[in-house]
Design a protein around this motif. Sequence first.
Motif, PDB file in Angstrom:
ATOM      1  N   LEU A  37       0.825  -1.204   0.000  1.00 45.85           N
ATOM      2  CA  LEU A  37       0.000   0.000   0.000  1.00 45.85           C
ATOM      3  C   LEU A  37       0.863   1.260   0.000  1.00 45.85           C
ATOM      4  CD1 LEU A  37      -2.842  -0.991   2.501  1.00 45.85           C
ATOM      5  CD2 LEU A  37      -2.956  -0.881   0.016  1.00 45.85           C
ATOM      6  N   VAL A  38       1.980   1.220   0.708  1.00 41.10           N
ATOM      7  CA  VAL A  38       2.868   2.384   0.738  1.00 41.10           C
ATOM      8  C   VAL A  38       3.484   2.634  -0.638  1.00 41.10           C
ATOM      9  CG1 VAL A  38       5.015   3.297   1.718  1.00 41.10           C
ATOM     10  CG2 VAL A  38       3.335   2.211   3.202  1.00 41.10           C
ATOM     11  N   ASP A  39       3.781   1.559  -1.373  1.00 37.80           N
ATOM     12  CA  ASP A  39       4.424   1.690  -2.678  1.00 37.80           C
ATOM     13  C   ASP A  39       3.447   2.083  -3.782  1.00 37.80           C
ATOM     14  OD1 ASP A  39       6.853   1.080  -1.613  1.00 37.80           O
ATOM     15  OD2 ASP A  39       6.784  -1.050  -2.147  1.00 37.80           O
ATOM     16  N   LEU A  40       2.138   2.042  -3.506  1.00 36.71           N
ATOM     17  CA  LEU A  40       1.166   2.403  -4.533  1.00 36.71           C
ATOM     18  C   LEU A  40       1.251   3.890  -4.876  1.00 36.71           C
ATOM     19  CD1 LEU A  40      -2.065   0.490  -3.402  1.00 36.71           C
ATOM     20  CD2 LEU A  40      -0.604  -0.046  -5.345  1.00 36.71           C
ATOM     21  N   LYS A  41       0.787   4.224  -6.061  1.00 40.33           N
ATOM     22  CA  LYS A  41       0.698   5.628  -6.439  1.00 40.33           C
ATOM     23  C   LYS A  41      -0.363   6.316  -5.592  1.00 40.33           C
ATOM     24  CE  LYS A  41       2.244   4.918 -11.199  1.00 40.33           C
ATOM     25  NZ  LYS A  41       1.921   5.102 -12.637  1.00 40.33           N
ATOM     26  N   TRP A  42      -0.272   7.640  -5.526  1.00 34.09           N
ATOM     27  CA  TRP A  42      -1.142   8.402  -4.633  1.00 34.09           C
ATOM     28  C   TRP A  42      -2.613   8.192  -4.963  1.00 34.09           C
ATOM     29  CZ3 TRP A  42      -1.150  10.335  -0.062  1.00 34.09           C
ATOM     30  CH2 TRP A  42       0.045  10.748   0.533  1.00 34.09           C
ATOM     31  N   ARG A  43      -2.967   8.143  -6.228  1.00 35.23           N
ATOM     32  CA  ARG A  43      -4.382   8.002  -6.576  1.00 35.23           C
ATOM     33  C   ARG A  43      -4.928   6.659  -6.117  1.00 35.23           C
ATOM     34  NH1 ARG A  43      -1.619   8.374 -11.479  1.00 35.23           N
ATOM     35  NH2 ARG A  43      -1.425   6.441 -12.681  1.00 35.23           N
ATOM     36  N   PHE A  44      -4.110   5.605  -6.186  1.00 38.05           N
ATOM     37  CA  PHE A  44      -4.562   4.302  -5.712  1.00 38.05           C
ATOM     38  C   PHE A  44      -4.568   4.241  -4.185  1.00 38.05           C
ATOM     39  CE2 PHE A  44      -2.656   3.257  -9.931  1.00 38.05           C
ATOM     40  CZ  PHE A  44      -3.847   2.931 -10.559  1.00 38.05           C
ATOM     41  N   SER A  45      -3.613   4.910  -3.559  1.00 34.52           N
ATOM     42  CA  SER A  45      -3.590   4.937  -2.091  1.00 34.52           C
ATOM     43  C   SER A  45      -4.821   5.647  -1.538  1.00 34.52           C
ATOM     44  CB  SER A  45      -2.311   5.632  -1.597  1.00 34.52           C
ATOM     45  OG  SER A  45      -1.165   4.894  -1.946  1.00 34.52           O
ATOM     46  N   LEU A  46      -5.187   6.768  -2.150  1.00 27.79           N
ATOM     47  CA  LEU A  46      -6.389   7.479  -1.711  1.00 27.79           C
ATOM     48  C   LEU A  46      -7.643   6.655  -1.965  1.00 27.79           C
ATOM     49  CD1 LEU A  46      -5.569  11.114  -2.904  1.00 27.79           C
ATOM     50  CD2 LEU A  46      -5.478  10.215  -0.577  1.00 27.79           C
ATOM     51  N   LEU A  47      -7.666   5.923  -3.074  1.00 25.50           N
ATOM     52  CA  LEU A  47      -8.814   5.062  -3.358  1.00 25.50           C
ATOM     53  C   LEU A  47      -8.942   3.962  -2.310  1.00 25.50           C
ATOM     54  CD1 LEU A  47     -11.127   4.225  -5.237  1.00 25.50           C
ATOM     55  CD2 LEU A  47      -9.457   2.870  -6.542  1.00 25.50           C
ATOM     56  N   ALA A  52     -11.533   1.592   2.312  1.00 26.33           N
ATOM     57  CA  ALA A  52     -11.386   0.905   3.602  1.00 26.33           C
ATOM     58  C   ALA A  52     -12.428   1.386   4.604  1.00 26.33           C
ATOM     59  CB  ALA A  52      -9.976   1.113   4.151  1.00 26.33           C
ATOM     60  N   TYR A  53     -12.650   2.687   4.647  1.00 35.39           N
ATOM     61  CA  TYR A  53     -13.649   3.221   5.571  1.00 35.39           C
ATOM     62  C   TYR A  53     -15.065   3.004   5.048  1.00 35.39           C
ATOM     63  CZ  TYR A  53     -10.057   5.467   8.381  1.00 35.39           C
ATOM     64  OH  TYR A  53      -8.977   5.700   9.200  1.00 35.39           O
ATOM     65  N   ALA A  54     -15.284   3.236   3.757  1.00 35.61           N
ATOM     66  CA  ALA A  54     -16.633   3.109   3.208  1.00 35.61           C
ATOM     67  C   ALA A  54     -17.143   1.675   3.328  1.00 35.61           C
ATOM     68  CB  ALA A  54     -16.649   3.573   1.757  1.00 35.61           C
ATOM     69  N   VAL A  55     -16.282   0.703   3.057  1.00 35.97           N
ATOM     70  CA  VAL A  55     -16.702  -0.698   3.113  1.00 35.97           C
ATOM     71  C   VAL A  55     -17.027  -1.109   4.540  1.00 35.97           C
ATOM     72  CG1 VAL A  55     -15.901  -3.070   2.791  1.00 35.97           C
ATOM     73  CG2 VAL A  55     -15.524  -1.374   1.005  1.00 35.97           C
ATOM     74  N   THR A  56     -16.191  -0.694   5.506  1.00 34.95           N
ATOM     75  CA  THR A  56     -16.476  -1.063   6.902  1.00 34.95           C
ATOM     76  C   THR A  56     -17.750  -0.390   7.401  1.00 34.95           C
ATOM     77  OG1 THR A  56     -14.977   0.721   7.615  1.00 34.95           O
ATOM     78  CG2 THR A  56     -14.082  -1.505   7.501  1.00 34.95           C
ATOM     79  N   TRP A  57     -17.968   0.868   7.012  1.00 33.73           N
ATOM     80  CA  TRP A  57     -19.208   1.543   7.417  1.00 33.73           C
ATOM     81  C   TRP A  57     -20.425   0.839   6.813  1.00 33.73           C
ATOM     82  CZ3 TRP A  57     -17.065   7.014   5.984  1.00 33.73           C
ATOM     83  CH2 TRP A  57     -16.156   7.414   6.973  1.00 33.73           C
ATOM     84  N   MET A 142      -0.693   6.301   5.465  1.00 34.95           N
ATOM     85  CA  MET A 142      -0.648   7.675   4.981  1.00 34.95           C
ATOM     86  C   MET A 142       0.560   8.420   5.550  1.00 34.95           C
ATOM     87  SD  MET A 142      -3.054   8.345   2.779  1.00 34.95           S
ATOM     88  CE  MET A 142      -2.804   6.699   2.103  1.00 34.95           C
ATOM     89  N   PHE A 143       0.844   8.184   6.841  1.00 37.28           N
ATOM     90  CA  PHE A 143       1.978   8.879   7.458  1.00 37.28           C
ATOM     91  C   PHE A 143       3.300   8.452   6.822  1.00 37.28           C
ATOM     92  CE2 PHE A 143       5.401   8.961  10.632  1.00 37.28           C
ATOM     93  CZ  PHE A 143       5.421  10.315  10.928  1.00 37.28           C
TER      94      PHE A 143
END
Length: 268
Positions: A37-47, A52-57, A142-143
């Motif tokens: 996940l850290v190595d992914l591009k920013w657009r994929f990381s944001l997706l 992650a939050y939308a699915v759990t909600w 993210m950090f």
Amino acid sequence: AGSRQRQRYVEKDGKCNVQHGNVRETYRYLTDIFTTLVDLKWRFSLLVFILAYAVTWLFFGLIWWFIAYCRGDLDHLEDHAWTPCVNNLNGFVSAFLFSIETETTIGYGHRVITDKCPEGIVLLLLQAILGSMVNAFMVGCMFVKISQPNKRAETLVFSSHAVVSLRDDRLCLMFRVGDLRDSHIVEASIRAKLIKSKQTQEGEFIPLDQTDLSVGFETGDDRLFLVSPLIISHEIDERSPFWDVSRHQLEKDDFEIVVILEGMVEAT
């Protein structure tokens, strides 16, 4: 002599110009999902962050709605004598909102779980624990991604050209490096690699062979106090791969020198 266009092994910005092909065991990337996940591009990381939050909600919202449906809470919305699992939960949308309020600990107070619903209490504990794990994992990703040294390297400046000249009556390959920031690089060290294909005495061809270029490892000069710009020197002696290379051969040979500067940022 006109300059030849060469394909670089490492670009000027530090990006390795190597693509991995024919990787069959792709499951290995999933065994270290954090680094993936850290190595992914920013657009994929944001997706991934949003999903992650939308699915759990959505997942826990569906379970809250299912509990209310199985207990018959949705059939007694106007019955004030009925004690539901969650007060003011009247459909999937309200169950989804309650899931968000629970996981984000917002607590508006309109929808609240009652003490007559043991399965709801268990689900509340599970969502609180899983929500904390999702927060820790995604915020950690993210950090780490934000604190990657790519941008810090923008203020580390190397000289545009390397030169070969006499220094203290010794032939040396030299280049310069400097840091533009006031915050220092702690425990800075530098090393250099010669990337060049070669053929062994047995006839084996080794593409992109890596050979160390000594820049002061024996004397400790490779450990830098990078307060002001420094000149890094590689002495061309009998141990140097350039010892038997003439000036004209140096212009024709196809090779690349990769310089690696490592250290810790003082501020972080």
